[in-house]
Design a protein around this motif. Structure first.
Motif, PDB file in Angstrom:
ATOM      1  N   SER A   1      -5.579  11.389   1.055  1.00  0.00           N
ATOM      2  CA  SER A   1      -5.213  12.860   0.164  1.00  0.00           C
ATOM      3  C   SER A   1      -5.443  13.967   1.176  1.00  0.00           C
ATOM      4  O   SER A   1      -4.656  14.987   1.174  1.00  0.00           O
ATOM      5  CB  SER A   1      -6.169  12.856  -1.126  1.00  0.00           C
ATOM      6  N   ASP A   2      -6.538  13.890   1.968  1.00  0.00           N
ATOM      7  CA  ASP A   2      -7.039  15.075   2.850  1.00  0.00           C
ATOM      8  C   ASP A   2      -5.975  14.987   4.141  1.00  0.00           C
ATOM      9  O   ASP A   2      -5.455  15.953   4.524  1.00  0.00           O
ATOM     10  CB  ASP A   2      -8.276  14.912   3.286  1.00  0.00           C
ATOM     11  N   HIS A   3      -5.692  13.685   4.599  1.00  0.00           N
ATOM     12  CA  HIS A   3      -4.721  13.642   5.652  1.00  0.00           C
ATOM     13  C   HIS A   3      -3.457  14.103   5.526  1.00  0.00           C
ATOM     14  O   HIS A   3      -2.786  14.885   6.430  1.00  0.00           O
ATOM     15  CB  HIS A   3      -4.731  12.103   6.149  1.00  0.00           C
ATOM     16  N   VAL A   4      -2.895  14.047   4.204  1.00  0.00           N
ATOM     17  CA  VAL A   4      -1.591  14.456   4.253  1.00  0.00           C
ATOM     18  C   VAL A   4      -1.192  15.657   4.096  1.00  0.00           C
ATOM     19  O   VAL A   4      -0.051  16.358   4.113  1.00  0.00           O
ATOM     20  CB  VAL A   4      -0.744  13.598   3.007  1.00  0.00           C
ATOM     21  N   VAL A   5      -2.393  16.607   3.821  1.00  0.00           N
ATOM     22  CA  VAL A   5      -2.549  18.131   3.905  1.00  0.00           C
ATOM     23  C   VAL A   5      -2.948  18.620   5.084  1.00  0.00           C
ATOM     24  O   VAL A   5      -3.335  19.832   5.121  1.00  0.00           O
ATOM     25  CB  VAL A   5      -2.938  18.681   2.701  1.00  0.00           C
ATOM     26  N   ASN A   6      -3.298  17.923   6.121  1.00  0.00           N
ATOM     27  CA  ASN A   6      -3.903  18.382   7.112  1.00  0.00           C
ATOM     28  C   ASN A   6      -3.069  19.449   7.809  1.00  0.00           C
ATOM     29  O   ASN A   6      -1.874  19.344   8.183  1.00  0.00           O
ATOM     30  CB  ASN A   6      -3.989  17.242   8.341  1.00  0.00           C
TER      31      ASN A   6
ATOM     32  N   ASN B   1       2.228   6.265   7.438  1.00  0.00           N
ATOM     33  CA  ASN B   1       2.805   7.348   7.363  1.00  0.00           C
ATOM     34  C   ASN B   1       3.038   8.224   6.408  1.00  0.00           C
ATOM     35  O   ASN B   1       2.577   7.881   5.294  1.00  0.00           O
ATOM     36  CB  ASN B   1       4.580   6.838   7.907  1.00  0.00           C
ATOM     37  N   ALA B   2       3.571   9.498   6.509  1.00  0.00           N
ATOM     38  CA  ALA B   2       3.711  10.589   5.380  1.00  0.00           C
ATOM     39  C   ALA B   2       5.199  11.072   5.448  1.00  0.00           C
ATOM     40  O   ALA B   2       5.620  11.252   6.460  1.00  0.00           O
ATOM     41  CB  ALA B   2       2.689  11.558   5.427  1.00  0.00           C
ATOM     42  N   ARG B   3       5.718  11.033   4.343  1.00  0.00           N
ATOM     43  CA  ARG B   3       7.042  11.526   4.404  1.00  0.00           C
ATOM     44  C   ARG B   3       7.217  12.746   3.576  1.00  0.00           C
ATOM     45  O   ARG B   3       6.842  12.917   2.232  1.00  0.00           O
ATOM     46  CB  ARG B   3       8.160  10.529   3.734  1.00  0.00           C
TER      47      ARG B   3
ATOM     48  N   THR C   1       3.864   7.848   1.016  1.00  0.00           N
ATOM     49  CA  THR C   1       3.103   7.333   2.078  1.00  0.00           C
ATOM     50  C   THR C   1       2.996   5.888   2.271  1.00  0.00           C
ATOM     51  O   THR C   1       3.312   5.327   1.055  1.00  0.00           O
ATOM     52  CB  THR C   1       1.587   7.734   1.989  1.00  0.00           C
ATOM     53  N   GLU C   2       3.121   5.510   3.379  1.00  0.00           N
ATOM     54  CA  GLU C   2       2.799   3.934   3.525  1.00  0.00           C
ATOM     55  C   GLU C   2       1.709   3.670   4.642  1.00  0.00           C
ATOM     56  O   GLU C   2       1.306   4.431   5.192  1.00  0.00           O
ATOM     57  CB  GLU C   2       4.320   3.403   4.005  1.00  0.00           C
TER      58      GLU C   2
ATOM     59  N   HIS D   1       0.788  -1.053   0.094  1.00  0.00           N
ATOM     60  CA  HIS D   1       0.094   0.150   0.014  1.00  0.00           C
ATOM     61  C   HIS D   1       0.751   1.243   0.015  1.00  0.00           C
ATOM     62  O   HIS D   1       0.574   2.133   0.619  1.00  0.00           O
ATOM     63  CB  HIS D   1      -0.735  -0.025   1.270  1.00  0.00           C
ATOM     64  N   TYR D   2       1.841   1.231  -0.938  1.00  0.00           N
ATOM     65  CA  TYR D   2       2.558   2.470  -0.960  1.00  0.00           C
ATOM     66  C   TYR D   2       1.832   3.591  -1.641  1.00  0.00           C
ATOM     67  O   TYR D   2       1.072   3.224  -2.624  1.00  0.00           O
ATOM     68  CB  TYR D   2       3.846   2.332  -1.911  1.00  0.00           C
ATOM     69  N   ASP D   3       2.135   4.746  -1.240  1.00  0.00           N
ATOM     70  CA  ASP D   3       1.296   6.211  -1.945  1.00  0.00           C
ATOM     71  C   ASP D   3      -0.031   5.991  -2.147  1.00  0.00           C
ATOM     72  O   ASP D   3      -0.617   6.625  -3.296  1.00  0.00           O
ATOM     73  CB  ASP D   3       2.252   6.313  -3.221  1.00  0.00           C
ATOM     74  N   ARG D   4      -0.781   5.542  -1.234  1.00  0.00           N
ATOM     75  CA  ARG D   4      -2.267   5.332  -1.482  1.00  0.00           C
ATOM     76  C   ARG D   4      -2.929   6.692  -1.250  1.00  0.00           C
ATOM     77  O   ARG D   4      -4.087   6.872  -1.353  1.00  0.00           O
ATOM     78  CB  ARG D   4      -2.866   4.176  -0.490  1.00  0.00           C
ATOM     79  N   HIS D   5      -2.314   7.780  -0.813  1.00  0.00           N
ATOM     80  CA  HIS D   5      -2.563   9.125  -0.888  1.00  0.00           C
ATOM     81  C   HIS D   5      -3.251   9.386  -2.126  1.00  0.00           C
ATOM     82  O   HIS D   5      -3.758  10.248  -2.307  1.00  0.00           O
ATOM     83  CB  HIS D   5      -1.879   9.982  -0.207  1.00  0.00           C
ATOM     84  N   LEU D   6      -2.556   8.940  -3.149  1.00  0.00           N
ATOM     85  CA  LEU D   6      -3.083   9.023  -4.510  1.00  0.00           C
ATOM     86  C   LEU D   6      -4.107   8.600  -5.023  1.00  0.00           C
ATOM     87  O   LEU D   6      -4.560   8.827  -6.109  1.00  0.00           O
ATOM     88  CB  LEU D   6      -1.689   8.726  -5.582  1.00  0.00           C
TER      89      LEU D   6
END
Length: 298
Positions: free
Chosen positions: A70-75, A238-240, A95-96, A59-64
């Protein structure tokens, strides 16, 4: 950063990070909100095939392709803190998704900078600006309770000041995924000094509630304890984040991560705040569903 922004780190918190290599935990969501978000996220992960990579078992980069991620990584509660340490020009790199079931081993102590160890010794990131903490800031968010029973994270305070691991050493997958705590690899193989051992007595353990996060530099030696519970499954993501001056996957069409190869045709980094004055990377403003990333104003 504007004075009216209240989510940034305070001076003493910034000092703590520079001394120790991490800061947290801090609250991003209320417990009930976090648990509800995770129910929706895991439902999407289970029922919808990844649009980012095929296959994508980790599940790499599932923010995409998962709108809630997608909302979480820009909180803003996250990005303001990252900006306190990195400056306002911030790119989301990766993300992972992590799940630690009862009986799972702990993740062994490890330390990372360019992520070359996972990509056949080729750096996944090339920084254009040097910092005293490294290249990547990771924000690790607990969606369920994380404790000493079910596999919470642990850190070696201050270890980011020295690189104890060599990412250019041979790193071979010798075991099935379930047999080790690090994707089937033994991270100790990368130690510069094979006799060096992290001091377990100095470990800082991250006991966290659902909706809490911890921010750390990947140079800080970190890992997790095993899940010795009988029924508690720990879920997290996580978000890097990197400076926009960093070259992301430079000149790569594919990348290898922990023995799996990924085609980057559907991948793009995200400009989460500030601007990109360097033009090394091509960003996306929407995920693969067409859902917009909400850029944070600082």
């Amino acid at each position: 950063m504007s004075d009216d922004l209240t989510y940034g780190l305070k001076e003493k918190e910034i000092e703590f990070f520079h001394e120790n290599g991490y800061f947290g935990p801090f609250k991003v969501y209320d417990k009930n909100e976090a648990e509800d978000m995770w129910d929706q996220i895991i439902g999407t992960l289970i029922t919808e095939k990844s649009k980012v990579y095929d296959p994508n078992k980790y599940h790499y980069d599932r923010h995409l392709d998962v709108n809630l991620l997608s909302d979480h990584v820009v909180n803003p509660k996250i990005i303001h803190k990252v900006a306190s340490l990195m400056g306002n020009d911030i790119a989301l790199w990766r993300t992972e998704v992590f799940s630690k079931a009862p009986g799972d081993k702990g993740t062994e102590w490890h330390q990372v900078e360019s992520f070359a160890y996972a990509n056949n010794k080729v750096p996944q990131l090339i920084p254009q600006e040097k910092t005293d903490w490294g290249i990547v800031l990771t924000v690790w968010t607990a969606w369920t309770e994380a404790n000493m029973e079910n596999g919470c994270m642990k850190f070696q305070p201050g270890s980011h000041k020295i690189m104890y691991f060599d990412e250019t050493k041979d790193f071979k997958k010798n075991f099935d995924f379930d047999s080790t705590g690090f994707y089937g690899y033994t991270f100790a193989d990368l130690r510069k000094d094979s006799k060096w051992e992290p001091d377990e007595s100095k470990a800082a353990y991250m006991i966290m509630e659902p909706g809490e996060s911890v921010i750390f530099t990947t140079r800080c030696v970190h890992g997790s304890v095993p899940n010795i519970s009988t029924s508690s499954r720990r879920h997290s993501t996580n978000a890097r984040y990197v400076k926009t001056s960093t070259r992301i996957f430079p000149d790569m069409e594919t990348v290898t991560d922990h023995g799996e190869q990924y085609d980057l045709k559907n991948y793009s980094p995200v400009l989460v705040s500030g601007e990109d004055k360097h033009k090394h990377n091509k960003y996306t403003e929407r995920n693969l569903n067409g859902y917009p990333f909400k850029k944070v104003n600082l």
